[in-house]
Design a protein around this motif. Structure first.
Motif, PDB file in Angstrom:
ATOM      1  N   SER A   6       0.842  -1.184   0.000  1.00  0.00           N
ATOM      2  CA  SER A   6       0.000   0.000   0.000  1.00  0.00           C
ATOM      3  C   SER A   6       0.880   1.238   0.000  1.00  0.00           C
ATOM      4  CB  SER A   6      -0.897   0.003   1.238  1.00  0.00           C
ATOM      5  OG  SER A   6      -1.712   1.141   1.231  1.00  0.00           O
ATOM      6  N   GLY A   7       0.448   2.253  -0.690  1.00  0.00           N
ATOM      7  CA  GLY A   7       1.149   3.523  -0.658  1.00  0.00           C
ATOM      8  C   GLY A   7       2.470   3.549  -1.390  1.00  0.00           C
ATOM      9  N   HIS A  38      -4.813   1.732  -6.472  1.00  0.00           N
ATOM     10  CA  HIS A  38      -5.719   2.745  -6.915  1.00  0.00           C
ATOM     11  C   HIS A  38      -4.980   4.067  -6.802  1.00  0.00           C
ATOM     12  CE1 HIS A  38      -9.158   5.432  -5.806  1.00  0.00           C
ATOM     13  NE2 HIS A  38      -9.963   4.597  -6.373  1.00  0.00           N
ATOM     14  N   LEU A  39      -5.314   5.039  -7.605  1.00  0.00           N
ATOM     15  CA  LEU A  39      -4.641   6.338  -7.627  1.00  0.00           C
ATOM     16  C   LEU A  39      -4.534   6.958  -6.242  1.00  0.00           C
ATOM     17  CD1 LEU A  39      -3.551   8.902  -9.101  1.00  0.00           C
ATOM     18  CD2 LEU A  39      -5.921   9.639  -9.285  1.00  0.00           C
ATOM     19  N   GLU A  55      -0.310  17.171  -7.987  1.00  0.00           N
ATOM     20  CA  GLU A  55       0.180  15.850  -7.570  1.00  0.00           C
ATOM     21  C   GLU A  55      -0.324  14.771  -8.532  1.00  0.00           C
ATOM     22  OE1 GLU A  55       0.516  16.473  -2.715  1.00  0.00           O
ATOM     23  OE2 GLU A  55      -1.237  15.489  -3.547  1.00  0.00           O
ATOM     24  N   ILE A  56      -1.591  14.844  -8.877  1.00  0.00           N
ATOM     25  CA  ILE A  56      -2.162  13.864  -9.798  1.00  0.00           C
ATOM     26  C   ILE A  56      -1.525  14.004 -11.176  1.00  0.00           C
ATOM     27  CG2 ILE A  56      -4.274  13.199 -11.036  1.00  0.00           C
ATOM     28  CD1 ILE A  56      -5.749  13.734  -8.381  1.00  0.00           C
ATOM     29  N   VAL A  75      -2.890   0.519 -16.650  1.00  0.00           N
ATOM     30  CA  VAL A  75      -4.290   0.706 -16.282  1.00  0.00           C
ATOM     31  C   VAL A  75      -4.308   1.246 -14.864  1.00  0.00           C
ATOM     32  CG1 VAL A  75      -6.521  -0.399 -15.929  1.00  0.00           C
ATOM     33  CG2 VAL A  75      -5.018  -1.196 -17.775  1.00  0.00           C
ATOM     34  N   LEU A  76      -4.804   2.467 -14.725  1.00  0.00           N
ATOM     35  CA  LEU A  76      -4.866   3.129 -13.425  1.00  0.00           C
ATOM     36  C   LEU A  76      -6.320   3.234 -12.995  1.00  0.00           C
ATOM     37  CD1 LEU A  76      -3.566   4.777 -11.110  1.00  0.00           C
ATOM     38  CD2 LEU A  76      -3.738   6.785 -12.593  1.00  0.00           C
ATOM     39  N   LEU A  77      -6.662   2.617 -11.887  1.00  0.00           N
ATOM     40  CA  LEU A  77      -8.030   2.674 -11.377  1.00  0.00           C
ATOM     41  C   LEU A  77      -8.196   3.926 -10.528  1.00  0.00           C
ATOM     42  CD1 LEU A  77      -8.469  -1.058 -10.344  1.00  0.00           C
ATOM     43  CD2 LEU A  77      -9.033   0.026 -12.513  1.00  0.00           C
TER      44      LEU A  77
END
Length: 179
Positions: A6-7, A38-39, A55-56, A75-77
């Protein structure tokens, strides 16, 4: 290979993808796609700290460059905004402005896919006091899934109608087994 950390930062993802691509190449296997779920859980540098839009943009721009450099599909969810759930909105099908957090997602993406199940919204209406017509419509759409191409740089935007079984996490072009 599945990495459940995670992260992860963008740099960690870049390193992991390149290492996995190299490992697979030793077995004459080509890495074709990387899924990131996930993003919201991705760490970013301190460069744009506090400005979520930038940031995005840093994340999506770096992932787009990774896809080009390594000749893979990334593929970015991401999560949609709550606008699709707005009370006055009749058509709940998601559209590009529903992407949450930033226009950078739409700008950097080559393709944007949305999943839509009418049955989900019919179930909510029935629980709130639906009628027989809604119940019949629910039976007709229970196993329907729309994949909406909201953006497609390589071709037309269209909708794919598929069969799904939510309880079994199954999707197919056509129904399988008893409906």
């Amino acid at each position: 290979q599945v990495d459940c950390r995670s992260g992860a930062s963008v740099a960690e993802i870049l390193f992991a993808v390149r290492a996995e691509k190299k490992r697979l190449a030793e077995s004459n296997v080509k890495l074709g796609v990387v899924f990131i779920d996930h993003l919201k859980f991705m760490k970013v540098s301190d460069r744009y700290s506090g400005n979520r839009n930038l940031e995005i943009g840093e994340i999506t721009g770096t992932l787009k460059q990774l896809a080009k450099d390594e000749d893979i599909c990334v593929v970015l969810l991401v999560q949609l905004s709550r606008q699709t759930e707005a009370q006055g909105r009749q058509d709940k099908r998601p559209v590009l402005p529903d992407l949450r957090d930033s226009g950078e997602l739409e700008q950097d993406a080559d393709t944007v896919l949305f999943l839509y199940r009418e049955a989900y919204y019919l179930e909510q209406k029935i629980k709130a006091g639906g009628d027989d017509e809604l119940a019949t419509r629910l039976l007709d759409t229970k196993h329907s899934l729309e994949i909406i191409l909201g953006k497609n740089r390589a071709g037309p935007c269209t909708t794919l109608n598929l069969w799904c079984d939510v309880a079994a996490s199954s999707i197919a072009q056509h129904a399988r087994g008893p409906v």
